[in-house]
Design an enzyme around this catalytic site. Structure first.
Site, short mmCIF file in Angstrom:
data_model
loop_
_atom_site.label_atom_id
_atom_site.label_comp_id
_atom_site.label_asym_id
_atom_site.label_seq_id
_atom_site.Cartn_x
_atom_site.Cartn_y
_atom_site.Cartn_z
N SER A 148 42.22 39.73 65.77
CA SER A 148 42.20 41.09 64.60
C SER A 148 44.04 41.61 64.72
O SER A 148 44.69 40.66 64.34
CB SER A 148 41.43 42.37 64.96
OG SER A 148 41.47 43.18 64.27
N TYR A 163 43.70 44.09 53.45
CA TYR A 163 43.67 43.30 54.70
C TYR A 163 43.53 44.25 55.67
O TYR A 163 42.61 43.64 57.24
CB TYR A 163 45.29 43.11 54.77
CG TYR A 163 45.92 42.20 56.65
CD1 TYR A 163 45.48 41.18 56.91
CD2 TYR A 163 47.00 42.74 57.45
CE1 TYR A 163 45.72 40.59 58.05
CE2 TYR A 163 46.83 42.51 58.69
CZ TYR A 163 46.21 41.12 58.55
OH TYR A 163 46.44 39.95 59.72
N LYS A 167 40.53 44.04 58.93
CA LYS A 167 40.79 43.80 60.24
C LYS A 167 39.41 45.22 60.92
O LYS A 167 39.14 45.04 61.81
CB LYS A 167 41.81 43.81 60.24
CG LYS A 167 42.74 42.47 60.05
CD LYS A 167 41.92 41.52 60.87
CE LYS A 167 43.13 40.39 60.50
NZ LYS A 167 42.78 39.29 61.07
N1 LIG Z 1 51.52 36.99 62.17
C1 LIG Z 1 51.54 38.68 62.37
O1 LIG Z 1 52.06 39.57 62.39
C2 LIG Z 1 49.63 38.86 62.90
C3 LIG Z 1 49.78 39.95 63.32
C4 LIG Z 1 48.92 40.92 63.72
C5 LIG Z 1 47.98 39.63 63.37
N2 LIG Z 1 47.43 38.51 62.98
C6 LIG Z 1 46.94 37.79 62.89
O2 LIG Z 1 46.66 36.50 63.82
C7 LIG Z 1 45.88 35.48 62.86
C8 LIG Z 1 46.71 33.95 62.38
O3 LIG Z 1 47.70 34.16 61.75
P1 LIG Z 1 49.25 33.59 61.69
O4 LIG Z 1 49.89 35.07 62.20
O5 LIG Z 1 48.36 32.69 62.83
O6 LIG Z 1 49.25 32.82 60.83
P2 LIG Z 1 48.93 31.53 59.77
O7 LIG Z 1 50.77 30.35 60.98
O8 LIG Z 1 48.95 31.39 58.75
O9 LIG Z 1 47.38 31.28 60.55
C9 LIG Z 1 46.63 31.65 59.75
C10 LIG Z 1 45.82 30.77 60.34
O10 LIG Z 1 44.51 30.16 59.04
C11 LIG Z 1 44.32 29.36 58.65
N3 LIG Z 1 43.11 29.77 57.50
C12 LIG Z 1 43.52 30.71 56.70
N4 LIG Z 1 42.36 30.30 56.06
C13 LIG Z 1 41.41 29.48 55.98
C14 LIG Z 1 39.70 29.73 56.17
N5 LIG Z 1 39.52 29.79 54.67
N6 LIG Z 1 39.27 28.60 56.69
C15 LIG Z 1 40.14 27.45 57.98
N7 LIG Z 1 41.28 27.89 58.09
C16 LIG Z 1 41.85 29.42 56.95
C17 LIG Z 1 45.82 28.88 57.79
O11 LIG Z 1 45.36 27.55 57.06
P3 LIG Z 1 46.19 26.87 56.36
O12 LIG Z 1 47.50 26.66 57.22
O13 LIG Z 1 45.84 26.34 55.73
O14 LIG Z 1 46.52 28.21 55.15
C18 LIG Z 1 46.99 29.10 59.16
O15 LIG Z 1 46.29 28.22 59.86
C19 LIG Z 1 45.26 35.93 62.13
O16 LIG Z 1 43.87 36.27 61.90
C20 LIG Z 1 46.26 37.26 61.60
O17 LIG Z 1 45.62 38.38 60.63
C21 LIG Z 1 48.98 38.14 62.64
#
Ligand SMILES: NC(=O)c1ccc[n+]([C@@H]2O[C@H](COP(=O)([O-])OP(=O)(O)OC[C@H]3O[C@@H](n4cnc5c(N)ncnc54)[C@H](OP(=O)(O)O)[C@@H]3O)[C@@H](O)[C@H]2O)c1
Length: 301
Positions: A148, A163, A167
């Site tokens: 989340s 968003y 979550k």
């Molecule tokens: N970065 C932050 O600051 C942060 C903070 C809190 C929580 N989060 C959470 O952490 C998680 C990972 O995000 P991240 O920060 O690591 O960003 P990220 O690098 O953009 O990773 C998200 C991943 O999810 C994949 N994805 C998106 N839609 C999808 C689908 N329909 N089916 C399968 N895979 C899919 C993306 O694949 P594609 O390459 O194909 O798009 C990407 O590899 C998310 O749930 C996000 O909400 C992130």
């Protein structure tokens, strides 16, 4: 490391191709493993000696996670989930990490963008859980980790209704799931990071508001806060991965796991303040990083 086919394959066959299971090897599924937190998590489980299925929607674009089996999986697509995961269970650890972020005003955000966040962040996790849960429940063990955000614990900031809404829904589902699975010995944990240094903001999280929008200046102000906050506070995705591995080693992990100092502070503020007081303090935090709040341009429609 032999190339493993990207198609449904039993874990036993996958493990055989990888040289066989080790005595304490866990079967791990990570969604959204092509980048960011998901990739770091898959890499960390591989480094720990586990049998990892790194699920991603476009393996050619994202590239493999060395040592893991690649699986093509779009969590927003019913048939992709059911076909890809058929025959793979039972998993010991399932990390629902795939997620997207699209900001925009409630009044004008493209509804497809709004809905896509629920389809991926909420329904995507639900789909995967429903596809993998029965064998875990029958075996009486396993761990579901839902990634989340601290924003799933706090009130929603402007332009993040969908968003954060997705979550918050993920949190509610995880709480109910924990209740339902406790008698069966399957554990559930929520990861709630603050800023993490990934490309999620560059992947459509922030689209320039149309210049003519009456919300444009205010949305840009909030965006500036997020960009400055990420620059000041972001932790490495490996730190989130390390937290997930720690939880996976615990017999009875807590449900909620804020990760990062800003996440801890965000949870504490949300816990101690009524919405109106939280709103004032949240505005003050945005002003500290992005300057005074702009006045709306009431000449725009
Ligand atoms: N970065 C932050 O600051 C942060 C903070 C809190 C929580 N989060 C959470 O952490 C998680 C990972 O995000 P991240 O920060 O690591 O960003 P990220 O690098 O953009 O990773 C998200 C991943 O999810 C994949 N994805 C998106 N839609 C999808 C689908 N329909 N089916 C399968 N895979 C899919 C993306 O694949 P594609 O390459 O194909 O798009 C990407 O590899 C998310 O749930 C996000 O909400 C992130």
């Amino acid at each position: 490391m032999p190339e493993l086919p990207d198609r449904p394959l039993s874990l036993d066959a996958g493990a055989a191709a990888l040289g066989g299971y080790g005595p304490n090897m866990r079967n791990v599924l990570v969604t959204g493993a092509g980048s960011g937190i998901g990739r770091a998590t898959a890499e960390a489980f591989v480094a720990a000696g586990d049998a990892v299925v790194a699920a991603m929607r476009d393996p050619v674009r994202s590239g493999p996670v060395p040592g893991a089996r690649t699986l093509t999986l779009d969590v927003s697509d019913d048939s992709s989930v059911s076909v890809a995961l058929a025959g793979l269970a039972p998993f010991d650890v399932v990390v629902n990490n795939a997620g997207i972020s699209r900001s925009g005003p409630v009044e004008t955000i493209d509804l497809d963008d709004a809905r896509a966040q629920f389809e991926t962040n909420y329904w995507g996790a639900v789909r995967v859980i429903r596809a993998v849960l029965a064998p875990m429940r029958e075996r009486g063990s396993g761990l579901i980790v839902n990634v989340s955000t601290v924003g799933g614990r706090t009130p929603a900031r402007g332009y993040h209704a969908f968003y954060q809404g997705s979550k918050h829904a993920l949190r509610a589902m995880s709480e109910a799931l924990r209740w339902e699975l406790a008698p069966f010995g399957v554990r559930v944990a929520l990861i709630e990071p603050g800023f993490v240094a990934t490309n999620i903001f560059d992947r459509g999280g922030y689209r320039d508001a149309p210049a003519a929008s009456p919300y444009a200046a205010d949305e840009a102000w909030v965006r500036q806060f997020f960009l400055a906050g990420a620059a000041a506070h972001a932790i490495a995705p490996q730190q989130v991965a390390a937290q997930i591995l720690t939880i996976a080693a615990q017999d009875q992990p807590r449900l909620h796991h804020p990760v990062g100092a800003d996440a801890e502070a965000g949870v504490a503020a949300a816990r101690s303040l009524e919405f109106e007081a939280w709103y004032e303090s949240a505005l003050a935090r945005v002003e500290a990083l992005a300057g005074p709040r702009p006045q709306p341009d009431t000449t725009r429609e």
